[in-house]
Design a protein around this motif. Structure first.
Motif, PDB file in Angstrom:
ATOM      1  N   GLY A  81       1.075  -1.111  -0.304  1.00  0.00           N
ATOM      2  CA  GLY A  81       0.267   0.181   0.123  1.00  0.00           C
ATOM      3  C   GLY A  81       0.772   1.272  -0.524  1.00  0.00           C
ATOM      4  O   GLY A  81       0.453   2.067  -0.322  1.00  0.00           O
ATOM      5  N   SER A  82       2.436   0.933   0.033  1.00  0.00           N
ATOM      6  CA  SER A  82       3.122   2.223   0.503  1.00  0.00           C
ATOM      7  C   SER A  82       4.509   1.804   0.024  1.00  0.00           C
ATOM      8  O   SER A  82       4.703   0.640  -0.256  1.00  0.00           O
ATOM      9  CB  SER A  82       2.947   3.446   1.209  1.00  0.00           C
ATOM     10  N   SER A  83       5.577   2.649  -0.618  1.00  0.00           N
ATOM     11  CA  SER A  83       6.400   2.174  -0.909  1.00  0.00           C
ATOM     12  C   SER A  83       7.550   2.146   0.290  1.00  0.00           C
ATOM     13  O   SER A  83       8.725   1.993   0.477  1.00  0.00           O
ATOM     14  CB  SER A  83       7.732   3.055  -1.959  1.00  0.00           C
ATOM     15  N   ALA A  84       7.188   2.689   1.604  1.00  0.00           N
ATOM     16  CA  ALA A  84       8.015   2.815   2.919  1.00  0.00           C
ATOM     17  C   ALA A  84       9.094   1.434   3.240  1.00  0.00           C
ATOM     18  O   ALA A  84      10.034   2.192   3.719  1.00  0.00           O
ATOM     19  CB  ALA A  84       6.981   3.545   4.175  1.00  0.00           C
ATOM     20  N   GLY A  85       8.089   1.009   3.536  1.00  0.00           N
ATOM     21  CA  GLY A  85       8.877  -0.809   3.188  1.00  0.00           C
ATOM     22  C   GLY A  85      10.263  -0.646   2.868  1.00  0.00           C
ATOM     23  O   GLY A  85      11.457  -1.109   3.529  1.00  0.00           O
ATOM     24  N   ARG A  86      10.355  -0.613   1.517  1.00  0.00           N
ATOM     25  CA  ARG A  86      10.931  -0.909   0.314  1.00  0.00           C
ATOM     26  C   ARG A  86      11.746   0.205   0.314  1.00  0.00           C
ATOM     27  O   ARG A  86      13.168  -0.222   1.081  1.00  0.00           O
ATOM     28  CB  ARG A  86      10.727  -1.503  -0.851  1.00  0.00           C
ATOM     29  N   GLU A  87      11.717   1.324   0.319  1.00  0.00           N
ATOM     30  CA  GLU A  87      12.811   3.093   0.423  1.00  0.00           C
ATOM     31  C   GLU A  87      13.773   2.387   2.304  1.00  0.00           C
ATOM     32  O   GLU A  87      14.927   2.464   2.055  1.00  0.00           O
ATOM     33  CB  GLU A  87      11.641   3.709   1.086  1.00  0.00           C
ATOM     34  N   GLY A  88      12.486   1.761   2.615  1.00  0.00           N
ATOM     35  CA  GLY A  88      13.550   2.000   4.313  1.00  0.00           C
ATOM     36  C   GLY A  88      14.363   0.483   4.442  1.00  0.00           C
ATOM     37  O   GLY A  88      15.724   1.008   4.905  1.00  0.00           O
ATOM     38  N   LEU A  89      13.880  -0.633   3.553  1.00  0.00           N
ATOM     39  CA  LEU A  89      15.010  -1.420   3.312  1.00  0.00           C
ATOM     40  C   LEU A  89      16.835  -1.149   2.403  1.00  0.00           C
ATOM     41  O   LEU A  89      17.417  -1.567   3.195  1.00  0.00           O
ATOM     42  CB  LEU A  89      14.851  -2.603   2.697  1.00  0.00           C
ATOM     43  N   ASP A  90      15.893  -0.319   1.843  1.00  0.00           N
ATOM     44  CA  ASP A  90      17.044   0.343   0.689  1.00  0.00           C
ATOM     45  C   ASP A  90      18.075   1.366   1.311  1.00  0.00           C
ATOM     46  O   ASP A  90      18.689   1.169   1.221  1.00  0.00           O
ATOM     47  CB  ASP A  90      16.281   0.758  -0.467  1.00  0.00           C
ATOM     48  N   ALA A  91      17.601   1.984   1.969  1.00  0.00           N
ATOM     49  CA  ALA A  91      18.056   3.179   3.005  1.00  0.00           C
ATOM     50  C   ALA A  91      19.331   1.832   4.299  1.00  0.00           C
ATOM     51  O   ALA A  91      20.266   2.168   4.370  1.00  0.00           O
ATOM     52  CB  ALA A  91      17.875   3.936   3.243  1.00  0.00           C
ATOM     53  N   LEU A  92      18.455   0.397   4.851  1.00  0.00           N
ATOM     54  CA  LEU A  92      19.464  -0.098   5.794  1.00  0.00           C
ATOM     55  C   LEU A  92      20.218  -0.702   5.219  1.00  0.00           C
ATOM     56  O   LEU A  92      21.358  -0.990   5.633  1.00  0.00           O
ATOM     57  CB  LEU A  92      18.114  -0.942   6.446  1.00  0.00           C
ATOM     58  N   LEU A  93      20.392  -1.271   3.719  1.00  0.00           N
ATOM     59  CA  LEU A  93      21.149  -1.903   2.859  1.00  0.00           C
ATOM     60  C   LEU A  93      22.342  -0.991   2.753  1.00  0.00           C
ATOM     61  O   LEU A  93      23.500  -1.843   2.918  1.00  0.00           O
ATOM     62  CB  LEU A  93      20.744  -3.139   2.422  1.00  0.00           C
ATOM     63  N   ALA A  94      22.030   0.154   2.072  1.00  0.00           N
ATOM     64  CA  ALA A  94      23.120   1.288   1.974  1.00  0.00           C
ATOM     65  C   ALA A  94      23.705   1.634   2.891  1.00  0.00           C
ATOM     66  O   ALA A  94      24.912   1.703   2.883  1.00  0.00           O
ATOM     67  CB  ALA A  94      21.796   1.815   0.655  1.00  0.00           C
ATOM     68  N   THR A  95      22.901   1.385   3.861  1.00  0.00           N
ATOM     69  CA  THR A  95      23.707   2.456   5.277  1.00  0.00           C
ATOM     70  C   THR A  95      24.632   1.328   6.196  1.00  0.00           C
ATOM     71  O   THR A  95      25.873   1.788   6.396  1.00  0.00           O
ATOM     72  CB  THR A  95      22.803   2.570   6.507  1.00  0.00           C
ATOM     73  N   SER A  96      24.281   0.026   6.158  1.00  0.00           N
ATOM     74  CA  SER A  96      25.143  -0.839   6.813  1.00  0.00           C
ATOM     75  C   SER A  96      26.225  -0.868   6.076  1.00  0.00           C
ATOM     76  O   SER A  96      27.518  -1.428   6.624  1.00  0.00           O
ATOM     77  CB  SER A  96      24.661  -1.835   6.223  1.00  0.00           C
TER      78      SER A  96
END
Length: 120
Positions: free
Chosen positions: A14-29
C-alpha cells in the motif's frame, strides 16, 4: 560513527515506505556496523513469511529482508505488544528475519541507545 536505528512501522503493501527503508538500511550498512532494526505496529508485517503480494499486484521485497544476515545486520527487534495485537505469535518461526520480541518498555529502552532514528 553514529548508531543508527531503522524503525519499520507501516504495513508492507500500500506504500513504498518498507521498500525504501530496506534500501536505505542496506546502503547504510556499508557505512556503519552499529545498526538496529525495529519492527513496530503494522511494521511487524514487513518480515512475516508466506505473503502473496502478487495477489494484490504488489512487488515482493519481503524475502529481501533475509539479506540482513548477509550484511551483518544482527540487531533486530519486534514489538511483542504489536504482535499480540495482530494475533501473531512472537515465538513462532513465521518471520523471514531472526528478531527478538520485546515488550514496549524494553523496546523503547533499546531504541534510546541509538543516536539517529529513521522511520519507515
Amino acid at each position: 560513527m553514529n548508531r543508527v536505528a531503522f524503525v519499520f512501522s507501516s504495513a508492507p503493501h500500500g506504500s513504498s515506505a518498507g521498500r525504501e527503508g530496506l534500501d536505505a538500511l542496506l546502503a547504510t550498512s556499508a557505512l556503519s556496523d552499529e545498526l538496529g532494526v525495529f519492527f513496530i505496529g503494522d511494521g511487524v508485517f514487513q518480515i512475516l513469511a508466506g505473503q502473496q503480494p502478487g495477489e494484490i499486484l504488489a512487488r515482493d521485497y519481503i524475502a529481501t529482508f533475509k539479506l540482513l544476515a548477509l550484511y551483518d545486520i544482527e540487531n533486530c527487534w519486534l514489538c511483542a505488544d504489536s504482535l499480540h495485537e495482530r494475533g501473531l505469535d512472537p515465538d513462532a518461526s513465521e518471520f523471514v528475519v531472526e528478531a527478538e520480541a520485546l515488550d514496549s518498555v524494553r523496546l523503547r529502552d533499546a531504541l534510546s541507545q541509538y543516536d539517529v532514528i529513521l522511520r519507515f
